[in-house]
Scaffold this motif. Structure first.
Motif, PDB file in Angstrom:
ATOM      1  N   SER A  83      13.053  67.388  42.970  1.00  0.00           N
ATOM      2  CA  SER A  83      11.913  66.478  42.845  1.00  0.00           C
ATOM      3  C   SER A  83      11.544  66.216  41.391  1.00  0.00           C
ATOM      4  O   SER A  83      10.735  65.329  41.104  1.00  0.00           O
ATOM      5  CB  SER A  83      10.699  67.067  43.562  1.00  0.00           C
ATOM      6  OG  SER A  83      10.193  68.186  42.852  1.00  0.00           O
ATOM      7  N   GLY A  84      12.090  66.988  40.468  1.00  0.00           N
ATOM      8  CA  GLY A  84      11.712  66.892  39.068  1.00  0.00           C
ATOM      9  C   GLY A  84      10.708  67.942  38.645  1.00  0.00           C
ATOM     10  O   GLY A  84      10.318  67.983  37.471  1.00  0.00           O
ATOM     11  N   ALA A  85      10.275  68.803  39.565  1.00  0.00           N
ATOM     12  CA  ALA A  85       9.383  69.896  39.186  1.00  0.00           C
ATOM     13  C   ALA A  85      10.142  70.884  38.304  1.00  0.00           C
ATOM     14  O   ALA A  85      11.269  71.271  38.622  1.00  0.00           O
ATOM     15  CB  ALA A  85       8.845  70.602  40.425  1.00  0.00           C
ATOM     16  N   VAL A  86       9.543  71.277  37.197  1.00  0.00           N
ATOM     17  CA  VAL A  86      10.192  72.207  36.268  1.00  0.00           C
ATOM     18  C   VAL A  86       9.960  73.629  36.753  1.00  0.00           C
ATOM     19  O   VAL A  86       8.830  74.100  36.826  1.00  0.00           O
ATOM     20  CB  VAL A  86       9.660  72.022  34.840  1.00  0.00           C
ATOM     21  CG1 VAL A  86      10.280  73.049  33.900  1.00  0.00           C
ATOM     22  CG2 VAL A  86       9.958  70.608  34.338  1.00  0.00           C
ATOM     23  N   LEU A  87      11.050  74.332  37.069  1.00  0.00           N
ATOM     24  CA  LEU A  87      10.961  75.679  37.615  1.00  0.00           C
ATOM     25  C   LEU A  87      10.869  76.721  36.510  1.00  0.00           C
ATOM     26  O   LEU A  87      10.229  77.758  36.675  1.00  0.00           O
ATOM     27  CB  LEU A  87      12.166  75.951  38.511  1.00  0.00           C
ATOM     28  CG  LEU A  87      12.338  74.957  39.670  1.00  0.00           C
ATOM     29  CD1 LEU A  87      13.626  75.228  40.426  1.00  0.00           C
ATOM     30  CD2 LEU A  87      11.144  75.014  40.608  1.00  0.00           C
ATOM     31  N   GLY A 126      15.460  57.347  40.819  1.00  0.00           N
ATOM     32  CA  GLY A 126      16.115  57.180  42.102  1.00  0.00           C
ATOM     33  C   GLY A 126      16.906  58.421  42.459  1.00  0.00           C
ATOM     34  O   GLY A 126      16.945  59.406  41.715  1.00  0.00           O
ATOM     35  N   SER A 127      17.549  58.387  43.610  1.00  0.00           N
ATOM     36  CA  SER A 127      18.332  59.531  44.066  1.00  0.00           C
ATOM     37  C   SER A 127      19.347  59.935  43.009  1.00  0.00           C
ATOM     38  O   SER A 127      20.104  59.112  42.489  1.00  0.00           O
ATOM     39  CB  SER A 127      19.052  59.172  45.367  1.00  0.00           C
ATOM     40  OG  SER A 127      19.836  60.257  45.812  1.00  0.00           O
ATOM     41  N   VAL A 150      18.759  61.567  30.067  1.00  0.00           N
ATOM     42  CA  VAL A 150      18.905  61.132  31.458  1.00  0.00           C
ATOM     43  C   VAL A 150      20.015  61.964  32.092  1.00  0.00           C
ATOM     44  O   VAL A 150      21.133  62.022  31.578  1.00  0.00           O
ATOM     45  CB  VAL A 150      19.231  59.635  31.544  1.00  0.00           C
ATOM     46  CG1 VAL A 150      19.399  59.212  33.008  1.00  0.00           C
ATOM     47  CG2 VAL A 150      18.133  58.812  30.889  1.00  0.00           C
ATOM     48  N   VAL A 151      19.689  62.609  33.204  1.00  0.00           N
ATOM     49  CA  VAL A 151      20.636  63.453  33.940  1.00  0.00           C
ATOM     50  C   VAL A 151      20.977  62.780  35.256  1.00  0.00           C
ATOM     51  O   VAL A 151      20.072  62.358  35.992  1.00  0.00           O
ATOM     52  CB  VAL A 151      20.034  64.849  34.198  1.00  0.00           C
ATOM     53  CG1 VAL A 151      20.955  65.693  35.086  1.00  0.00           C
ATOM     54  CG2 VAL A 151      19.765  65.567  32.879  1.00  0.00           C
ATOM     55  N   LEU A 190      25.346  59.522  44.149  1.00  0.00           N
ATOM     56  CA  LEU A 190      24.211  60.138  43.480  1.00  0.00           C
ATOM     57  C   LEU A 190      23.447  61.000  44.468  1.00  0.00           C
ATOM     58  O   LEU A 190      23.227  60.606  45.622  1.00  0.00           O
ATOM     59  CB  LEU A 190      23.299  59.055  42.898  1.00  0.00           C
ATOM     60  CG  LEU A 190      23.855  58.350  41.649  1.00  0.00           C
ATOM     61  CD1 LEU A 190      23.085  57.059  41.383  1.00  0.00           C
ATOM     62  CD2 LEU A 190      23.792  59.276  40.438  1.00  0.00           C
ATOM     63  N   TYR A 191      23.044  62.178  44.014  1.00  0.00           N
ATOM     64  CA  TYR A 191      22.603  63.224  44.944  1.00  0.00           C
ATOM     65  C   TYR A 191      21.493  64.049  44.306  1.00  0.00           C
ATOM     66  O   TYR A 191      21.588  64.468  43.150  1.00  0.00           O
ATOM     67  CB  TYR A 191      23.815  64.100  45.270  1.00  0.00           C
ATOM     68  CG  TYR A 191      23.520  65.387  45.987  1.00  0.00           C
ATOM     69  CD1 TYR A 191      23.024  65.398  47.285  1.00  0.00           C
ATOM     70  CD2 TYR A 191      23.760  66.615  45.367  1.00  0.00           C
ATOM     71  CE1 TYR A 191      22.773  66.589  47.950  1.00  0.00           C
ATOM     72  CE2 TYR A 191      23.518  67.812  46.019  1.00  0.00           C
ATOM     73  CZ  TYR A 191      23.019  67.791  47.315  1.00  0.00           C
ATOM     74  OH  TYR A 191      22.770  68.969  47.959  1.00  0.00           O
TER      75      TYR A 191
END
Length: 368
Positions: free
Chosen positions: A170-174, A190-191, A238-239, A248-249
């Motif tokens: 989700s983009g949450a930084v762990l 996007g995905s 950008v990753v 894309l996954y």
């Protein structure tokens, strides 16, 4: 310099104005709290090269290509257990603790890739689980390099800069670290697409090295740097991540960024390390050798990256692909050492696993 290199089309790095636009997309991203301060950067680390893809239980991999921050690594080595086809757990002794990141790079010519499945404290040690896959996604026994490192606190000025982050889908930084004392962030597009923001690090022109690794406990995944936008205020990366079908996954991933620092974070020691980014050309700020002379690049399938004066065991290397599309990169063979020179052999593949000329980041470090 380049000698006999077959260069793919060059995609220019975005301008500073593009950086500002990218940063606007990051506003509103939740920011995690910074960790407690410690004196050492990194706090704990280890690296290894699995030279036997079908190891017996408690296998000790190549002792000239493993080391770590625990007491007496020469007599208290890394060990590896195979969990199943293409699945391994790497046991780093005596560096137990939360947080940190891990990277893995496949070593071979068959088009296989390796990813991290996860890492966790195991007794007094740190276990990193790695899985490797052939083109199409089936598990495959494969050689690989693996690196674990964790940092906290703001170091005294020692030259260079360093940061990392571990993001969920989700983009949450762990978990994250930034040597400038700032807080890194991620936004999800996007995905399979994210923007990572590392404030206070780097420069307005491309400097340093970036490494990215997929982290997925379920299926085969690959991640890469799709684009990089340097700015004086920090770095936007950008990753992109892909599944085994080249789509894309959304998955978890790790990213590390280092400027005049070894790939696992320290400034000095080690005194012997280097890195190189090939983007059709080799920008000066991304070609670094801690001993002074420039590294050189030649060939294409595979490439040869020549790093003078840094080849002192124990040592390790990582490779990350750069650019759009599902191509990916690893090492064709273990790095060679000759009269103090390290020769790395980055090899890239298209989504079907066929060798191609492509773009990449690579980093090498000795323990010393």
């Amino acid at each position: 310099m380049l000698a006999g290199t077959v260069a793919p089309p060059v995609r220019p790095v975005r301008s500073a104005l593009s950086v500002l636009a990218l940063l606007a997309a990051l506003l509103g991203v939740g920011i995690p709290a910074a960790g407690p301060a410690h004196a050492a950067v990194p706090d704990r680390w280890g690296f290894a090269f699995l030279d036997n893809p079908t190891p017996p239980p408690a296998y000790v991999p190549d002792t000239t290509r493993q080391w770590g921050s625990w007491p007496s690594p020469a007599t208290n080595p890394v060990r590896v257990d195979q969990l199943g086809t293409g699945s391994y757990v790497v046991h780093f002794p005596l560096i137990a603790g939360p947080g940190g990141i891990a990277h893995a790079t496949a070593v071979g010519r068959t088009g296989s890739w390796c990813q991290v499945r996860g890492w966790a404290t195991a007794g007094t040690g740190q276990d990193v689980t790695v899985s490797c896959h052939r083109p199409g996604g089936a598990p495959e026994d494969t050689r690989f390099t693996v690196l674990y490192t964790t940092s906290s606190g703001v170091p005294s000025p020692a030259g260079g800069s360093y940061g990392y982050l571990y993001s969920d889908a989700s983009g949450a930084v762990l978990t994250q670290y930034n040597s400038a004392g700032a807080v890194n962030a991620v936004s999800h597009g996007g995905s399979g697409v994210w923007k990572a923001w590392l404030p206070g690090l780097g420069a307005s022109t491309p400097v340093g090295n970036i490494e990215v690794t997929a982290v997925d406990p379920v299926q085969g995944a690959r991640c890469k740097v799709a684009d990089w936008a340097p700015a004086a205020s920090g770095q936007t990366v950008v990753v992109n991540c892909y599944n085994a079908a080249n789509a894309l996954y959304d998955t978890r991933w790790t990213l590390s960024y280092s400027v005049k620092r070894a790939v696992h974070g320290p400034a000095l020691p080690p005194k012997l390390f280097g890195y190189l980014w090939f983007n059709g050309t080799v920008p000066a700020g991304t070609n670094y050798n801690s001993t002074g002379p420039a590294n050189t690049l030649s060939g294409s399938v595979p490439y040869t990256v020549n790093l003078p004066n840094v080849a002192v065991p124990s040592d390790t290397a990582q490779v990350t692909a750069f650019g759009s599309g599902p191509d990916y990169c690893g090492l064709a063979a273990p790095w060679a050492r000759s009269s103090g020179t390290a020769n790395l052999y980055p090899l890239c593949f298209n989504g079907s696993g066929s060798p191609i000329a492509s773009r990449f980041f690579t980093a090498f470090t000795s323990a010393y």
